[in-house]
Write an enzyme that holds these catalytic residues in place. Structure first.
Site, PDB file in Angstrom:
ATOM      1  N   GLU A 162      34.497  10.400   6.212  1.00 62.76           N
ATOM      2  CA  GLU A 162      33.300   9.864   6.865  1.00 62.76           C
ATOM      3  C   GLU A 162      33.010  10.677   8.117  1.00 62.76           C
ATOM      4  O   GLU A 162      33.910  10.938   8.919  1.00 62.76           O
ATOM      5  CB  GLU A 162      33.492   8.387   7.247  1.00 62.76           C
ATOM      6  CG  GLU A 162      32.269   7.841   8.000  1.00 62.76           C
ATOM      7  CD  GLU A 162      32.337   6.354   8.361  1.00 62.76           C
ATOM      8  OE1 GLU A 162      33.349   5.700   8.066  1.00 62.76           O
ATOM      9  OE2 GLU A 162      31.343   5.863   8.957  1.00 62.76           O
ATOM     10  N   ASN A 221      26.704   8.039   8.419  1.00 60.67           N
ATOM     11  CA  ASN A 221      26.067   6.821   8.919  1.00 60.67           C
ATOM     12  C   ASN A 221      24.619   7.126   9.270  1.00 60.67           C
ATOM     13  O   ASN A 221      24.326   8.187   9.808  1.00 60.67           O
ATOM     14  CB  ASN A 221      26.774   6.349  10.197  1.00 60.67           C
ATOM     15  CG  ASN A 221      28.194   5.917   9.911  1.00 60.67           C
ATOM     16  OD1 ASN A 221      28.429   4.849   9.354  1.00 60.67           O
ATOM     17  ND2 ASN A 221      29.156   6.766  10.267  1.00 60.67           N
ATOM     18  N   GLU A 238      25.759   5.463   4.609  1.00 56.70           N
ATOM     19  CA  GLU A 238      26.222   4.159   5.093  1.00 56.70           C
ATOM     20  C   GLU A 238      25.139   3.491   5.941  1.00 56.70           C
ATOM     21  O   GLU A 238      24.657   4.049   6.914  1.00 56.70           O
ATOM     22  CB  GLU A 238      27.511   4.327   5.901  1.00 56.70           C
ATOM     23  CG  GLU A 238      28.633   4.941   5.072  1.00 56.70           C
ATOM     24  CD  GLU A 238      30.005   4.814   5.727  1.00 56.70           C
ATOM     25  OE1 GLU A 238      30.094   4.308   6.864  1.00 56.70           O
ATOM     26  OE2 GLU A 238      30.982   5.236   5.090  1.00 56.70           O
ATOM     27  N   ASP A 258      27.649  -0.967   5.334  1.00 59.78           N
ATOM     28  CA  ASP A 258      28.682  -0.790   6.370  1.00 59.78           C
ATOM     29  C   ASP A 258      28.869  -2.079   7.174  1.00 59.78           C
ATOM     30  O   ASP A 258      27.955  -2.893   7.253  1.00 59.78           O
ATOM     31  CB  ASP A 258      28.232   0.341   7.307  1.00 59.78           C
ATOM     32  CG  ASP A 258      29.394   1.036   8.002  1.00 59.78           C
ATOM     33  OD1 ASP A 258      30.524   0.523   7.962  1.00 59.78           O
ATOM     34  OD2 ASP A 258      29.151   2.105   8.597  1.00 59.78           O
ATOM     35  N   GLU A 316      37.764  -0.906   6.539  1.00 56.95           N
ATOM     36  CA  GLU A 316      37.727  -0.087   7.760  1.00 56.95           C
ATOM     37  C   GLU A 316      38.812  -0.536   8.726  1.00 56.95           C
ATOM     38  O   GLU A 316      39.188  -1.709   8.724  1.00 56.95           O
ATOM     39  CB  GLU A 316      36.427  -0.317   8.530  1.00 56.95           C
ATOM     40  CG  GLU A 316      35.168  -0.022   7.827  1.00 56.95           C
ATOM     41  CD  GLU A 316      33.980  -0.201   8.787  1.00 56.95           C
ATOM     42  OE1 GLU A 316      33.082   0.617   8.698  1.00 56.95           O
ATOM     43  OE2 GLU A 316      33.972  -1.156   9.592  1.00 56.95           O
TER      44      GLU A 316
HETATM   45  P1  C2E Z   1      31.330   2.820  11.597  1.00 62.21           P
HETATM   46  O1  C2E Z   1      30.482   3.629  10.708  1.00 62.21           O
HETATM   47  O2  C2E Z   1      31.611   1.425  11.186  1.00 62.21           O
HETATM   48  O3  C2E Z   1      32.645   3.675  11.795  1.00 62.21           O
HETATM   49  C1  C2E Z   1      33.929   3.131  11.940  1.00 62.21           C
HETATM   50  C2  C2E Z   1      34.373   3.103  13.381  1.00 62.21           C
HETATM   51  O4  C2E Z   1      35.733   2.625  13.430  1.00 62.21           O
HETATM   52  C3  C2E Z   1      34.425   4.463  14.064  1.00 62.21           C
HETATM   53  O5  C2E Z   1      34.123   4.270  15.431  1.00 62.21           O
HETATM   54  C4  C2E Z   1      35.876   4.870  13.900  1.00 62.21           C
HETATM   55  O6  C2E Z   1      36.302   5.859  14.847  1.00 62.21           O
HETATM   56  C5  C2E Z   1      36.541   3.558  14.125  1.00 62.21           C
HETATM   57  N1  C2E Z   1      37.875   3.487  13.512  1.00 62.21           N
HETATM   58  C6  C2E Z   1      38.339   4.146  12.439  1.00 62.21           C
HETATM   59  N2  C2E Z   1      39.597   3.772  12.129  1.00 62.21           N
HETATM   60  C7  C2E Z   1      39.939   2.850  13.053  1.00 62.21           C
HETATM   61  C8  C2E Z   1      41.127   2.068  13.265  1.00 62.21           C
HETATM   62  O7  C2E Z   1      42.112   2.136  12.543  1.00 62.21           O
HETATM   63  N3  C2E Z   1      41.089   1.213  14.313  1.00 62.21           N
HETATM   64  C9  C2E Z   1      40.012   1.078  15.127  1.00 62.21           C
HETATM   65  N4  C2E Z   1      40.082   0.213  16.137  1.00 62.21           N
HETATM   66  N5  C2E Z   1      38.874   1.786  14.958  1.00 62.21           N
HETATM   67  C10 C2E Z   1      38.859   2.659  13.927  1.00 62.21           C
HETATM   68  P2  C2E Z   1      33.231   5.314  16.230  1.00 62.21           P
HETATM   69  O8  C2E Z   1      33.592   6.682  15.802  1.00 62.21           O
HETATM   70  O9  C2E Z   1      33.314   4.955  17.677  1.00 62.21           O
HETATM   71  O10 C2E Z   1      31.769   5.012  15.701  1.00 62.21           O
HETATM   72  C11 C2E Z   1      31.152   3.785  15.960  1.00 62.21           C
HETATM   73  C12 C2E Z   1      29.893   3.607  15.145  1.00 62.21           C
HETATM   74  O11 C2E Z   1      28.897   4.546  15.543  1.00 62.21           O
HETATM   75  C13 C2E Z   1      30.090   3.871  13.646  1.00 62.21           C
HETATM   76  O12 C2E Z   1      30.665   2.727  13.058  1.00 62.21           O
HETATM   77  C14 C2E Z   1      28.676   4.140  13.203  1.00 62.21           C
HETATM   78  O13 C2E Z   1      27.973   2.940  12.978  1.00 62.21           O
HETATM   79  C15 C2E Z   1      28.075   4.821  14.436  1.00 62.21           C
HETATM   80  N6  C2E Z   1      28.021   6.274  14.230  1.00 62.21           N
HETATM   81  C16 C2E Z   1      29.014   7.190  14.315  1.00 62.21           C
HETATM   82  N7  C2E Z   1      28.563   8.434  14.072  1.00 62.21           N
HETATM   83  C17 C2E Z   1      27.242   8.310  13.809  1.00 62.21           C
HETATM   84  C18 C2E Z   1      26.197   9.246  13.470  1.00 62.21           C
HETATM   85  O14 C2E Z   1      26.387  10.466  13.326  1.00 62.21           O
HETATM   86  N8  C2E Z   1      24.936   8.715  13.299  1.00 62.21           N
HETATM   87  C19 C2E Z   1      24.684   7.379  13.411  1.00 62.21           C
HETATM   88  N9  C2E Z   1      23.423   6.961  13.227  1.00 62.21           N
HETATM   89  N10 C2E Z   1      25.629   6.486  13.716  1.00 62.21           N
HETATM   90  C20 C2E Z   1      26.899   6.939  13.911  1.00 62.21           C
HETATM   91 MG    MG Z   2      31.739   0.237   9.812  1.00 63.11          MG
HETATM   92 MG    MG Z   3      30.335   3.944   8.770  1.00 66.46          MG
HETATM   93 MG    MG Z   4      30.901  -0.158  13.025  1.00 67.25          MG
END
Ligand code: C2E
Ligand code: MG
Ligand code: MG
Ligand code: MG
Length: 265
Positions: A36, A91, A123, A153, A210
């Site tokens: 992802e 995403n 997603e 998601d 997740e």
């Molecule tokens: P998401 O798509 O639900 O991604 C999963 C989030 O959980 C990610 O946070 C990831 O780093 C985090 N995560 C993964 N494994 C674990 C774990 O074992 N424990 C915990 N506590 N967290 C874990 P992240 O990277 O901070 O991203 C947050 C949200 O930001 C994402 O949620 C997604 O909705 C959005 N996002 C990230 N990149 C993009 C992008 O390029 N474009 C858009 N539009 N949204 C993005």
């Molecule tokens: Mg998610």
């Molecule tokens: Mg996601």
């Molecule tokens: Mg999320």
């Protein structure tokens, strides 16, 4: 942390928002299923910045398309080394589902890289769906016609009704990490997770968990019938230059090196 929109604009101008990649694994054997894309901003001033600090700002200020173009564009190029059938998941922001040109934008961004669209998963978060179901349906159908897969998601945390699951051609349900993390502590969460997995099964959807951080969670998910997951137990999100080693040696549970905080924050 307070981030100003002008800083986000500069970051995009300077191409400092980069794709990181978190492995999606088969919980039964730790094998890599795909990755992802998670955006990471490498700020000269503040250091590494997580998407929670800039995605909604970009979204509110008309910069989300340019962010997607940079992040997905770079990601698709890096991911072209992923052998079939490994998938690339991206995403998209709720606001992007208001724009009927989204499928075409994705097509153009990904086509340039040569990454096959039938191994791209889009997603969508639940909150995005209520805005305009008709338009979301049109966009979703077009993405499916391009060969893309669709994932719902953060399932369980949004505002959508089960009707949305029926109305939209999803392939995958992603169980929100809040449930995965409370599942081993409370019976209620465990029942919710079991119900989501059951719903997925009965609708012919793959369920993906997740935020899998412990062996206990992974085992419980398997026992409940969920076979795909992602989380720190396997690996943190990693920069593009770590993709080759990920393909060569898929993350094993608690792989000490890949799951250490640092690279993927
Ligand atoms: P998401 O798509 O639900 O991604 C999963 C989030 O959980 C990610 O946070 C990831 O780093 C985090 N995560 C993964 N494994 C674990 C774990 O074992 N424990 C915990 N506590 N967290 C874990 P992240 O990277 O901070 O991203 C947050 C949200 O930001 C994402 O949620 C997604 O909705 C959005 N996002 C990230 N990149 C993009 C992008 O390029 N474009 C858009 N539009 N949204 C993005
Ligand atoms: Mg998610
Ligand atoms: Mg996601
Ligand atoms: Mg999320």
């Amino acid at each position: 942390m307070h981030v100003d929109i002008s800083e986000v604009r500069c970051a995009l101008q300077d191409e400092r928002v980069l794709p990181f990649f978190q492995p999606l694994v088969d919980l039964r054997n730790g094998q890599l299923v795909g990755v992802e894309i998670l955006a990471r901003w490498q700020s000269a001033e503040f250091g590494p910045i997580l998407p929670g600090n800039f995605i909604s700002l970009a979204q509110e200020n008309g910069l989300i398309d340019s962010l997607m173009s940079q992040v997905l564009g770079k990601a698709a190029i890096s991911a072209s080394i992923l052998p079939a059938p490994l998938v690339l998941a991206t995403n998209i922001s709720p606001i992007q589902l208001r724009d009927l040109s989204l499928p075409n934008q994705i097509l153009h961004i990904v086509e340039r890289s040569g990454f096959p669209l039938d191994r791209l998963t889009i997603e969508i978060t639940e909150s995005a769906l209520i805005d305009n179901l008709d338009r979301t349906q049109t966009i979703a159908r077009e993405l499916k016609a391009m060969g893309c897969k669709l994932a719902l998601d953060d399932f369980g945390t949004g505002y959508s009704s089960l009707g949305h699951l029926q109305a939209l051609p999803f392939d995958q349900l992603k169980i929100d990490k809040s449930f995965v993390q409370s599942m081993t502590k409370t019976r209620e969460s465990r029942k919710i997770v079991a119900a989501i997995i059951g719903l997925g099964h009965s609708m012919g959807l793959t369920t993906v968990a997740e935020g899998v951080e412990t062996e206990e969670q992974a085992n419980m998910l398997l026992w409940l019938g969920c076979v795909q997951g992602q989380g720190w137990l396997y690996a943190r999100p990693l920069p593009a230059d770590r993709l080759p080693e990920l393909i060569a040696a898929p993350p094993r549970p608690v792989s000490p090196e890949l799951s250490t905080p640092g690279d993927g924050w």
